[in-house]
Every structure is written in C-alpha cells, then in structure tokens.
Design a protein around this motif. Sequence first.
Motif, PDB file in Angstrom:
ATOM      1  N   MET A  14     -17.471   7.079  -1.042  1.00  8.81           N
ATOM      2  CA  MET A  14     -16.662   7.470  -2.167  1.00  8.81           C
ATOM      3  C   MET A  14     -17.577   7.745  -3.352  1.00  8.81           C
ATOM      4  SD  MET A  14     -14.109   5.178  -4.460  1.00  8.81           S
ATOM      5  CE  MET A  14     -12.648   5.477  -3.540  1.00  8.81           C
ATOM      6  N   ASN A  15     -17.257   8.790  -4.082  1.00  6.45           N
ATOM      7  CA  ASN A  15     -17.993   9.156  -5.274  1.00  6.45           C
ATOM      8  C   ASN A  15     -17.151   8.762  -6.487  1.00  6.45           C
ATOM      9  OD1 ASN A  15     -20.309  10.329  -6.447  1.00  6.45           O
ATOM     10  ND2 ASN A  15     -19.140  12.161  -6.916  1.00  6.45           N
ATOM     11  N   ILE A  16     -17.702   7.947  -7.374  1.00  9.68           N
ATOM     12  CA  ILE A  16     -16.998   7.485  -8.569  1.00  9.68           C
ATOM     13  C   ILE A  16     -17.620   8.166  -9.772  1.00  9.68           C
ATOM     14  CG2 ILE A  16     -16.425   5.475  -9.963  1.00  9.68           C
ATOM     15  CD1 ILE A  16     -16.709   3.868  -7.299  1.00  9.68           C
ATOM     16  N   LEU A  17     -16.794   8.793 -10.587  1.00 11.36           N
ATOM     17  CA  LEU A  17     -17.260   9.519 -11.762  1.00 11.36           C
ATOM     18  C   LEU A  17     -17.312   8.607 -12.978  1.00 11.36           C
ATOM     19  CD1 LEU A  17     -15.066  12.696 -11.221  1.00 11.36           C
ATOM     20  CD2 LEU A  17     -17.433  12.311 -10.503  1.00 11.36           C
ATOM     21  N   LEU A  18     -18.357   8.780 -13.786  1.00 11.70           N
ATOM     22  CA  LEU A  18     -18.530   8.013 -15.023  1.00 11.70           C
ATOM     23  C   LEU A  18     -18.581   8.984 -16.191  1.00 11.70           C
ATOM     24  CD1 LEU A  18     -21.366   5.648 -13.763  1.00 11.70           C
ATOM     25  CD2 LEU A  18     -18.920   5.118 -13.899  1.00 11.70           C
ATOM     26  N   PHE A  19     -17.928   8.620 -17.282  1.00  4.91           N
ATOM     27  CA  PHE A  19     -17.849   9.509 -18.433  1.00  4.91           C
ATOM     28  C   PHE A  19     -18.372   8.833 -19.695  1.00  4.91           C
ATOM     29  CE2 PHE A  19     -14.689  10.892 -15.405  1.00  4.91           C
ATOM     30  CZ  PHE A  19     -14.895  12.255 -15.371  1.00  4.91           C
ATOM     31  N   ALA A  20     -18.789   9.660 -20.656  1.00  4.95           N
ATOM     32  CA  ALA A  20     -19.212   9.249 -21.995  1.00  4.95           C
ATOM     33  C   ALA A  20     -20.322   8.196 -21.907  1.00  4.95           C
ATOM     34  CB  ALA A  20     -18.016   8.779 -22.804  1.00  4.95           C
ATOM     35  N   GLN A  21     -20.193   7.089 -22.657  1.00  4.58           N
ATOM     36  CA  GLN A  21     -21.270   6.102 -22.707  1.00  4.58           C
ATOM     37  C   GLN A  21     -21.504   5.420 -21.368  1.00  4.58           C
ATOM     38  OE1 GLN A  21     -18.600   4.580 -25.217  1.00  4.58           O
ATOM     39  NE2 GLN A  21     -18.689   2.446 -24.620  1.00  4.58           N
ATOM     40  N   ASP A  76     -17.608   3.380   1.492  1.00  3.27           N
ATOM     41  CA  ASP A  76     -16.201   3.416   1.921  1.00  3.27           C
ATOM     42  C   ASP A  76     -15.807   2.174   2.714  1.00  3.27           C
ATOM     43  OD1 ASP A  76     -15.812   5.862   0.718  1.00  3.27           O
ATOM     44  OD2 ASP A  76     -16.015   7.007   2.575  1.00  3.27           O
ATOM     45  N   ASP A  77     -16.766   1.571   3.391  1.00  4.28           N
ATOM     46  CA  ASP A  77     -16.423   0.413   4.225  1.00  4.28           C
ATOM     47  C   ASP A  77     -16.063  -0.819   3.396  1.00  4.28           C
ATOM     48  OD1 ASP A  77     -19.028  -0.035   3.365  1.00  4.28           O
ATOM     49  OD2 ASP A  77     -19.713  -0.814   5.283  1.00  4.28           O
ATOM     50  N   GLU A  78     -16.274  -0.769   2.081  1.00  5.22           N
ATOM     51  CA  GLU A  78     -15.876  -1.879   1.203  1.00  5.22           C
ATOM     52  C   GLU A  78     -14.474  -1.689   0.630  1.00  5.22           C
ATOM     53  OE1 GLU A  78     -18.755  -3.325  -1.589  1.00  5.22           O
ATOM     54  OE2 GLU A  78     -20.415  -2.707  -0.301  1.00  5.22           O
ATOM     55  N   LEU A  79     -13.817  -0.603   0.987  1.00  9.94           N
ATOM     56  CA  LEU A  79     -12.477  -0.302   0.481  1.00  9.94           C
ATOM     57  C   LEU A  79     -11.451  -0.646   1.547  1.00  9.94           C
ATOM     58  CD1 LEU A  79     -13.385   3.107  -1.119  1.00  9.94           C
ATOM     59  CD2 LEU A  79     -12.964   0.976  -2.313  1.00  9.94           C
ATOM     60  N   PRO A  80     -10.209  -0.901   1.200  1.00  8.76           N
ATOM     61  CA  PRO A  80      -9.590  -0.751  -0.119  1.00  8.76           C
ATOM     62  C   PRO A  80      -9.882  -1.956  -1.025  1.00  8.76           C
ATOM     63  CG  PRO A  80      -7.935  -1.443   1.461  1.00  8.76           C
ATOM     64  CD  PRO A  80      -9.224  -1.282   2.219  1.00  8.76           C
ATOM     65  N   LEU A  81      -9.915  -1.667  -2.316  1.00  3.63           N
ATOM     66  CA  LEU A  81     -10.082  -2.652  -3.378  1.00  3.63           C
ATOM     67  C   LEU A  81      -9.134  -2.303  -4.513  1.00  3.63           C
ATOM     68  CD1 LEU A  81     -13.983  -2.753  -3.770  1.00  3.63           C
ATOM     69  CD2 LEU A  81     -12.567  -4.501  -2.699  1.00  3.63           C
ATOM     70  N   THR A  82      -8.793  -3.294  -5.327  1.00  2.00           N
ATOM     71  CA  THR A  82      -8.061  -2.972  -6.547  1.00  2.00           C
ATOM     72  C   THR A  82      -9.041  -2.347  -7.533  1.00  2.00           C
ATOM     73  OG1 THR A  82      -8.488  -5.072  -7.655  1.00  2.00           O
ATOM     74  CG2 THR A  82      -6.502  -4.949  -6.247  1.00  2.00           C
ATOM     75  N   VAL A  83      -8.531  -1.696  -8.550  1.00  2.00           N
ATOM     76  CA  VAL A  83      -9.387  -1.131  -9.597  1.00  2.00           C
ATOM     77  C   VAL A  83     -10.235  -2.233 -10.223  1.00  2.00           C
ATOM     78  CG1 VAL A  83      -9.351  -0.092 -11.896  1.00  2.00           C
ATOM     79  CG2 VAL A  83      -7.939   0.863 -10.080  1.00  2.00           C
ATOM     80  N   ILE A 135      -4.470  -0.111  -5.926  1.00  7.73           N
ATOM     81  CA  ILE A 135      -5.344  -0.180  -4.756  1.00  7.73           C
ATOM     82  C   ILE A 135      -6.031   1.176  -4.544  1.00  7.73           C
ATOM     83  CG2 ILE A 135      -5.464  -0.589  -2.265  1.00  7.73           C
ATOM     84  CD1 ILE A 135      -4.612  -3.071  -3.734  1.00  7.73           C
ATOM     85  N   VAL A 136      -7.346   1.157  -4.541  1.00  8.42           N
ATOM     86  CA  VAL A 136      -8.159   2.362  -4.350  1.00  8.42           C
ATOM     87  C   VAL A 136      -8.495   2.496  -2.867  1.00  8.42           C
ATOM     88  CG1 VAL A 136     -10.337   3.482  -4.948  1.00  8.42           C
ATOM     89  CG2 VAL A 136      -9.129   2.118  -6.663  1.00  8.42           C
ATOM     90  N   GLN A 137      -8.295   3.710  -2.345  1.00 12.87           N
ATOM     91  CA  GLN A 137      -8.588   4.031  -0.949  1.00 12.87           C
ATOM     92  C   GLN A 137      -9.833   4.919  -0.875  1.00 12.87           C
ATOM     93  OE1 GLN A 137      -6.713   2.696   1.485  1.00 12.87           O
ATOM     94  NE2 GLN A 137      -5.257   1.806   0.049  1.00 12.87           N
TER      95      GLN A 137
END
Length: 83
Positions: free
Chosen positions: A1-8, A22-29, A67-69
């Motif tokens: 999974m690619n997670i985007l980061l913005f600003a600071q 991906d093998d660590e998912l699903p997780l809550t935010v 929950i993030v997939q």
Amino acid sequence: MNILLFAQLRDYYGASSVTFPDDELPLTVDELRSSLAGLGSEEFRQALLEPNVFCAVNQKVVEPKYIVQADDEVGFFPPMTGG
C-alpha cells in the motif's frame, strides 16, 4: 500500500509517500498512524500524531476507527488554511 503525505508531514518525512506492507492490514486509521509514526524522525512522529491531522481514505475524510484495507488509497494531511 502506498500512503500519501501532505504539507509538513511530507517535509518532515522527506518524501511524499510511504510504502506500507499489505500483509499488516487491515488496521484502523489510528493503528496505521501509530505504525507509520515509528518510521520517521521524531519531528515526523510528533506531527503525524497531532490530533488535528486528518486521514482520507479513497479521497474521503474518515474517522480514526475506520478500517483500512490493502486496496485503499490513504493520505494524511494537516488542517488547511487559506484565504
């Protein structure tokens, strides 16, 4: 999974995205945020764990217990201001 980061968050991490296994998912935010916080500098960790940082999943702001997939698009960003 690619997670985007913005600003600071992007500035403190030193890149605009983080690859998360991906093998660590699903997780809550909240769980995902805690895991990510350990991947960067102390400055990044503090900024990411601020309560006012938003998370969007599939371009929709979600609650901390969402929950993030593996196939979701995830982004973290601080509050925006403008005029």
